[in-house]
Design a protein around this motif. Sequence first.
Motif, PDB file in Angstrom:
ATOM      1  N   PHE A  37       6.486   0.099  13.098  1.00 50.71           N
ATOM      2  CA  PHE A  37       5.701   0.420  11.909  1.00 50.71           C
ATOM      3  C   PHE A  37       4.232   0.577  12.299  1.00 50.71           C
ATOM      4  O   PHE A  37       3.682  -0.249  13.037  1.00 50.71           O
ATOM      5  N   GLU A  38       3.649   1.661  11.811  1.00 48.46           N
ATOM      6  CA  GLU A  38       2.245   1.985  12.072  1.00 48.46           C
ATOM      7  C   GLU A  38       1.551   2.185  10.731  1.00 48.46           C
ATOM      8  O   GLU A  38       2.217   2.414   9.714  1.00 48.46           O
ATOM      9  N   PRO A  39       0.214   2.155  10.695  1.00 42.16           N
ATOM     10  CA  PRO A  39      -0.459   2.493   9.444  1.00 42.16           C
ATOM     11  C   PRO A  39       0.054   3.833   8.927  1.00 42.16           C
ATOM     12  O   PRO A  39       0.225   4.783   9.699  1.00 42.16           O
ATOM     13  N   HIS A  40       0.360   3.875   7.638  1.00 41.92           N
ATOM     14  CA  HIS A  40       0.987   5.067   7.051  1.00 41.92           C
ATOM     15  C   HIS A  40       0.135   6.308   7.286  1.00 41.92           C
ATOM     16  O   HIS A  40      -1.081   6.264   7.187  1.00 41.92           O
ATOM     17  N   PHE A  41       0.808   7.406   7.599  1.00 37.94           N
ATOM     18  CA  PHE A  41       0.133   8.654   7.967  1.00 37.94           C
ATOM     19  C   PHE A  41      -0.466   9.392   6.774  1.00 37.94           C
ATOM     20  O   PHE A  41      -1.239  10.320   6.963  1.00 37.94           O
ATOM     21  N   ARG A  42      -0.145   8.993   5.564  1.00 42.34           N
ATOM     22  CA  ARG A  42      -0.755   9.578   4.361  1.00 42.34           C
ATOM     23  C   ARG A  42      -1.571   8.515   3.654  1.00 42.34           C
ATOM     24  O   ARG A  42      -1.178   7.357   3.609  1.00 42.34           O
ATOM     25  N   LYS A  43      -2.664   8.934   3.060  1.00 48.04           N
ATOM     26  CA  LYS A  43      -3.526   7.996   2.337  1.00 48.04           C
ATOM     27  C   LYS A  43      -3.887   8.563   0.966  1.00 48.04           C
ATOM     28  O   LYS A  43      -5.039   8.867   0.683  1.00 48.04           O
ATOM     29  N   PRO A  44      -2.900   8.694   0.057  1.00 46.20           N
ATOM     30  CA  PRO A  44      -3.238   9.195  -1.276  1.00 46.20           C
ATOM     31  C   PRO A  44      -4.107   8.183  -2.025  1.00 46.20           C
ATOM     32  O   PRO A  44      -4.008   6.969  -1.819  1.00 46.20           O
ATOM     33  N   LYS A  45      -4.972   8.678  -2.866  1.00 42.70           N
ATOM     34  CA  LYS A  45      -5.872   7.809  -3.637  1.00 42.70           C
ATOM     35  C   LYS A  45      -5.090   6.773  -4.449  1.00 42.70           C
ATOM     36  O   LYS A  45      -5.534   5.649  -4.629  1.00 42.70           O
ATOM     37  N   PHE A  46      -3.920   7.172  -4.935  1.00 39.19           N
ATOM     38  CA  PHE A  46      -3.128   6.293  -5.785  1.00 39.19           C
ATOM     39  C   PHE A  46      -2.760   4.981  -5.098  1.00 39.19           C
ATOM     40  O   PHE A  46      -2.653   3.937  -5.729  1.00 39.19           O
ATOM     41  N   THR A  47      -2.553   5.023  -3.783  1.00 45.04           N
ATOM     42  CA  THR A  47      -2.106   3.821  -3.073  1.00 45.04           C
ATOM     43  C   THR A  47      -3.250   2.990  -2.491  1.00 45.04           C
ATOM     44  O   THR A  47      -2.998   1.929  -1.934  1.00 45.04           O
ATOM     45  N   GLU A  48      -4.496   3.444  -2.637  1.00 43.46           N
ATOM     46  CA  GLU A  48      -5.630   2.720  -2.055  1.00 43.46           C
ATOM     47  C   GLU A  48      -5.649   1.227  -2.379  1.00 43.46           C
ATOM     48  O   GLU A  48      -5.896   0.410  -1.489  1.00 43.46           O
ATOM     49  N   PRO A  49      -5.396   0.822  -3.639  1.00 42.91           N
ATOM     50  CA  PRO A  49      -5.455  -0.624  -3.934  1.00 42.91           C
ATOM     51  C   PRO A  49      -4.408  -1.450  -3.190  1.00 42.91           C
ATOM     52  O   PRO A  49      -4.556  -2.663  -3.062  1.00 42.91           O
TER      53      PRO A  49
END
Length: 139
Positions: free
Chosen positions: A10-22
Amino acid sequence: PMEDMIPQGFEPHFRKPKFTEPWEPIYSRVDDDQVRLGVMVREVHCNTKGVVHGGFLATLADYAIGLCVGRGLEEIGREHTGIATASLNIDYLGRAGVGDWIHTDVDVIKLGSTLCTANCIVVSADGPVARANATFRVF
């Protein structure tokens, strides 16, 4: 450190949508058959009782299923402009709390021309936490 407790692969997720920031950090592992998402449960993921919130579990399952459906469509060469959740059903089977690692396990059932279906289990070290099934609309 928390990073030492993240399962291998497992690595830091490759997508960073604003919705998941919190809810960051979210981790992912790309396998031959799917994209698994995982998190080390923190207070931000929990209800007032310290148990991972059902809304977060539904979001995590929905997100993981969408990633897997999208990837499956790409693998079969199905062109599309996007996908959207048409239906999501979830059963809460267990519990996880702060400090627990949870991750998704998705099984894509059908990749259709307009509708795709898949199942997802969210698991912890103690077993299943939630089970979801979803239908996605292909555009």
